[in-house]
Design a protein around this motif. Structure first.
Motif, PDB file in Angstrom:
ATOM      1  N   THR A 187       0.895  -1.262   0.034  1.00  0.00           N
ATOM      2  CA  THR A 187       0.125  -0.121   0.006  1.00  0.00           C
ATOM      3  C   THR A 187       0.886   1.408  -0.044  1.00  0.00           C
ATOM      4  O   THR A 187       0.395   2.124  -0.810  1.00  0.00           O
ATOM      5  N   LEU A 188       1.856   1.245   0.810  1.00  0.00           N
ATOM      6  CA  LEU A 188       2.730   2.463   0.866  1.00  0.00           C
ATOM      7  C   LEU A 188       3.634   2.504  -0.515  1.00  0.00           C
ATOM      8  O   LEU A 188       4.079   3.606  -1.022  1.00  0.00           O
ATOM      9  N   TRP A 189       3.787   1.597  -1.217  1.00  0.00           N
ATOM     10  CA  TRP A 189       4.567   1.498  -2.428  1.00  0.00           C
ATOM     11  C   TRP A 189       3.949   2.086  -3.404  1.00  0.00           C
ATOM     12  O   TRP A 189       4.454   2.848  -4.030  1.00  0.00           O
ATOM     13  N   VAL A 190       2.733   1.727  -3.399  1.00  0.00           N
ATOM     14  CA  VAL A 190       1.567   2.214  -4.549  1.00  0.00           C
ATOM     15  C   VAL A 190       1.402   3.820  -4.261  1.00  0.00           C
ATOM     16  O   VAL A 190       1.557   4.644  -5.255  1.00  0.00           O
ATOM     17  N   ALA A 191       1.341   4.139  -2.960  1.00  0.00           N
ATOM     18  CA  ALA A 191       1.103   5.611  -2.637  1.00  0.00           C
ATOM     19  C   ALA A 191       2.253   6.508  -2.857  1.00  0.00           C
ATOM     20  O   ALA A 191       2.205   7.410  -3.505  1.00  0.00           O
TER      21      ALA A 191
END
Length: 368
Positions: A187-191
């Motif tokens: 989720t952080l990677w995509v954000a």
């Protein structure tokens, strides 16, 4: 090929998240990641307070409502009294004592439902309004799918302690924890891929792979931490740097066949967790030193140094927790430190990779 790509993206003007109208999506994903981090922390407290088996049924919808009357509390308590944990460990527990462990598990499950709701509802709204770039859709659907699988893993874990065991399987606990952290990390990677990044050239063409490897090492260390928690392995061998008076203690392969020691022998599991910490410390030190040597003064080099310092701090916190025989506060701080470290490692790796670049029909670069 990699080197030219990194150089090109660092020197040319790149579209930012704002130009694609994805700022709201980025903010939403950060909120989801924060909720997942809270969920992991409450899950750790649930484990440390031995509360995880207090709710013996899986009611995905109705379970959001806790007991509201004395009769309902007594019914829940009666269900708990049927499982081995109550009969063999908590025999004679009062209703008030049961409530204290029930609320930990209820909060954990409530947060899990909240994460699902906070992710799914905005996803539907953004999708219907056409706010999601086409090549971003598979990533968001993937996160949603992982969340659904995680719910099943959670019940699979709890079910392991309802019939024969007095606690949950350490195998299933470690898988449950690691899957939550994978969801958090992705989720952080995509954000982060939707955010503007430093235009500094990465220290080397291989920097992104090294940073990605550190993320993988952090996840492996979290998995080992799950095994330690599942076996209560931190309650023994509370000395450092020696373990049982030795650098390499006897009994690491006491169980047959040998492979079982790495999952079922508390001494071996704690030893592996220690070794994992040493490996992560050395690798992040080398990564920081190389970044300073090849790219002194760049944003990427500074972040590599911060990452190493976070690993050192986390190692110190882990040692302190062990020496104090795993008090609740320090244990939770150690788990929070692991989540913070993973978050920074992901942000560092994604920063080296650069910002997502979208076109109306496809994304220009980046396979993740």
């Amino acid at each position: 090929m990699i080197s030219s790509t990194l150089t090109t993206t660092s020197s040319q003007a790149r579209p930012t998240y704002a130009s694609h109208g994805t700022g709201a999506i980025r903010a939403w994903l950060y909120i989801v990641a924060l909720l997942v981090a809270a969920l992991v922390l409450v899950g750790g407290a649930t484990r440390l307070t031995n509360s995880g088996l207090s709710i013996t049924e899986w009611k995905p919808i109705h379970g959001v409502i806790p007991p509201l009357s004395l009769q309902e509390w007594q019914e829940e308590f009666a269900l708990y009294q049927r499982i081995p944990e109550y009969r063999e460990i908590n025999q004679g527990m009062s209703l008030d004592a049961f409530k204290s462990i029930y609320w930990w598990e209820w909060t954990h499950r409530f947060l899990a439902r909240a994460v699902g709701f906070v992710f799914a509802l905005p996803l539907i709204i953004f999708w219907i309004k056409g706010r999601i770039p086409p090549t971003l859709k598979p990533r968001l659907v993937g996160i949603l799918a992982l969340g659904a699988v995680q719910g099943g893993i959670g019940w699979w874990m709890v079910a392991s302690g309802l019939s024969e065991r007095t606690d949950v399987s350490q195998y299933r606990l470690a898988v449950h924890l690691t899957t939550a952290c994978v969801i958090f990390a992705y989720t952080l990677w995509v954000a982060r891929g939707l955010a503007p990044h430093s235009r500094d050239v990465p220290p080397s063409a291989d920097s992104v792979w090294a940073a990605g490897g550190i993320v993988m090492l952090a996840l492996c260390q979290i998995y080992l931490g799950g095994l330690v928690a599942g076996l209560d392995a931190g309650q023994g061998y509370n000395t450092w740097p020696l373990m049982a008076g030795q650098w390499v203690p006897d009994g690491l392969l006491a169980i047959s066949p040998a492979w079982r020691n790495f999952f079922e022998n508390a001494m071996t599991v704690q030893f592996m967790h220690r070794m994992g910490a040493y490996v992560l410390f050395i690798v992040t030190f080398i990564h920081a030193a190389a970044a300073l040597w090849l790219g002194a003064g760049t944003t990427h080099a500074r972040r590599a140094v911060v990452l190493f310092l976070m690993v050192a701090l986390q190692a110190g916190l882990g040692i302190t927790t062990l020496l104090l025989h795993v008090p609740l506060g320090f244990a939770l701080a150690h788990q929070m430190g692991a989540i913070a470290l993973l978050a920074f490692a992901v942000a560092h790796a994604r920063g080296l990779k650069g910002t997502y670049e979208f076109t109306p029909t496809r994304r220009v670069k980046d396979v993740f």
